[in-house]
Design a protein around this motif. Sequence first.
Motif, PDB file in Angstrom:
ATOM      1  N   GLU A 180     -36.087 -48.393  30.825  1.00 53.21           N
ATOM      2  CA  GLU A 180     -35.697 -49.298  31.909  1.00 53.21           C
ATOM      3  C   GLU A 180     -34.186 -49.494  31.953  1.00 53.21           C
ATOM      4  OE1 GLU A 180     -37.784 -52.949  31.779  1.00 53.21           O
ATOM      5  OE2 GLU A 180     -39.780 -52.035  31.669  1.00 53.21           O
ATOM      6  N   GLN A 201     -32.549 -46.305  33.374  1.00 50.41           N
ATOM      7  CA  GLN A 201     -32.740 -46.221  34.819  1.00 50.41           C
ATOM      8  C   GLN A 201     -31.858 -47.212  35.567  1.00 50.41           C
ATOM      9  OE1 GLN A 201     -36.950 -46.740  35.355  1.00 50.41           O
ATOM     10  NE2 GLN A 201     -37.433 -44.610  34.887  1.00 50.41           N
ATOM     11  N   TYR A 202     -31.708 -48.397  35.007  1.00 46.86           N
ATOM     12  CA  TYR A 202     -30.830 -49.371  35.665  1.00 46.86           C
ATOM     13  C   TYR A 202     -29.375 -48.907  35.653  1.00 46.86           C
ATOM     14  CZ  TYR A 202     -27.663 -53.303  36.007  1.00 46.86           C
ATOM     15  OH  TYR A 202     -26.607 -54.105  36.338  1.00 46.86           O
ATOM     16  N   ALA A 207     -27.248 -48.386  39.004  1.00 45.49           N
ATOM     17  CA  ALA A 207     -26.681 -49.718  39.216  1.00 45.49           C
ATOM     18  C   ALA A 207     -25.798 -49.750  40.462  1.00 45.49           C
ATOM     19  CB  ALA A 207     -25.889 -50.144  37.986  1.00 45.49           C
ATOM     20  N   GLY A 223     -28.741 -56.395  41.329  1.00 42.16           N
ATOM     21  CA  GLY A 223     -28.347 -55.682  40.126  1.00 42.16           C
ATOM     22  C   GLY A 223     -27.935 -56.622  39.005  1.00 42.16           C
ATOM     23  N   LEU A 275     -31.099 -58.176  37.523  1.00 42.54           N
ATOM     24  CA  LEU A 275     -31.826 -57.198  36.710  1.00 42.54           C
ATOM     25  C   LEU A 275     -31.124 -56.941  35.389  1.00 42.54           C
ATOM     26  CD1 LEU A 275     -34.180 -55.220  36.493  1.00 42.54           C
ATOM     27  CD2 LEU A 275     -32.814 -53.533  37.749  1.00 42.54           C
ATOM     28  N   ALA A 276     -29.788 -56.874  35.416  1.00 41.36           N
ATOM     29  CA  ALA A 276     -29.038 -56.647  34.178  1.00 41.36           C
ATOM     30  C   ALA A 276     -29.198 -57.825  33.226  1.00 41.36           C
ATOM     31  CB  ALA A 276     -27.563 -56.425  34.501  1.00 41.36           C
ATOM     32  N   GLU A 322     -24.110 -56.022  32.294  1.00 40.05           N
ATOM     33  CA  GLU A 322     -24.110 -54.569  32.516  1.00 40.05           C
ATOM     34  C   GLU A 322     -23.286 -53.856  31.464  1.00 40.05           C
ATOM     35  OE1 GLU A 322     -22.837 -51.321  35.983  1.00 40.05           O
ATOM     36  OE2 GLU A 322     -22.790 -53.488  36.389  1.00 40.05           O
TER      37      GLU A 322
END
Length: 343
Positions: free
Chosen positions: A186, A189-190, A194, A202, A205-206, A228
């Motif tokens: 995961e 993929q991020y 990003a 984003g 999710l980070a 990130e």
Amino acid sequence: MSGVVTGDAVVLGLQPARLPSRALAVLIDLVVVWAAYVLVMIGLVVATASLDEAAVAAVSVAAFLLVLVGAPIAVETLSHGRSLGKTACGLRVVRDDGGPIRFRHALVRGAMGIVEILMTFGVVACVASLVSERGRRLGDVFAGTLVVRERMPAARVLPVPPPPPWLVGRFAGLDLSAVPEGLWLEIRQYLTRARELDPGVGRQLAERLAGQLVARTGTPPPAGVPAEAYLAGVVAERQARDARRALAEAGTGGGVGTGAGAWTGTGTGVGTGAGVPGGSGGGGAGVAPAAAVPSGFSPVVPPVQPSAGPSAGPRTGAPPASAPAVGSSREDGPPATGFAPPA
């Protein structure tokens, strides 16, 4: 993808071929077959010019069946489901369980193809392929076969962006053993996508992925480090560890041998002796003691120059001729004989 279950209860992921690719493959096959049929008929017309009409009709029907029906069946049987058109389009005919087809499968497909493709100009085959979930025509249904895509486009692998330079090496002491592979996937993929995400989405999710990573490692990110950048730094640290481990495993090899002296025993001798290396691969060498001569033999000294003194009697108990004398070397001259020359 279509799940095909084999006889061993193994699920195979196959991608069935759809109507456009199958139609192009059939068109290529028909062009080749009809060109061969025309050439054969021209040769038969020349060869059967002296025959009556019944013989010419019989030869024409036989040529039609052999070229337009028998040839595709033979090609599919011998090539295990790959005709010329299917090979060009990356397709292949397989059984329902994913195995290669045989003569009976090709025979049923070819017989039904006369009705589906030749007599109806492909209308029945197109309708059946559109209705079927796997794109099968009637010949595939009756034969128990499936046309699948044999060549799949290669997946595009995006590299993980590197972390900021000021974060390189900051996570060297982080324990990553408890992080599961699913979470690593995961995060990768991020990081690779990003820049394609909405900034707000984003960031959320980070932060979520960073929270899961902190829960697994037990170490929070440094103060002021964005989520990130924290994820990128941890992924870079794991890649560096994997690279070092791979290099260490590749560089490990070779054994360490131990040496043993060539002679063992007791006694007294003159000079020092070196054992013959007995190990291999490790470069080890064994050193025999100075008095290491075979048991039961007397020590041997090199021959001396003639002198005016009394003569020396012969020495007894010399080692066999095949064994080198202790303390002697081939560079010193001829090997010792065990006797001293007379004065």
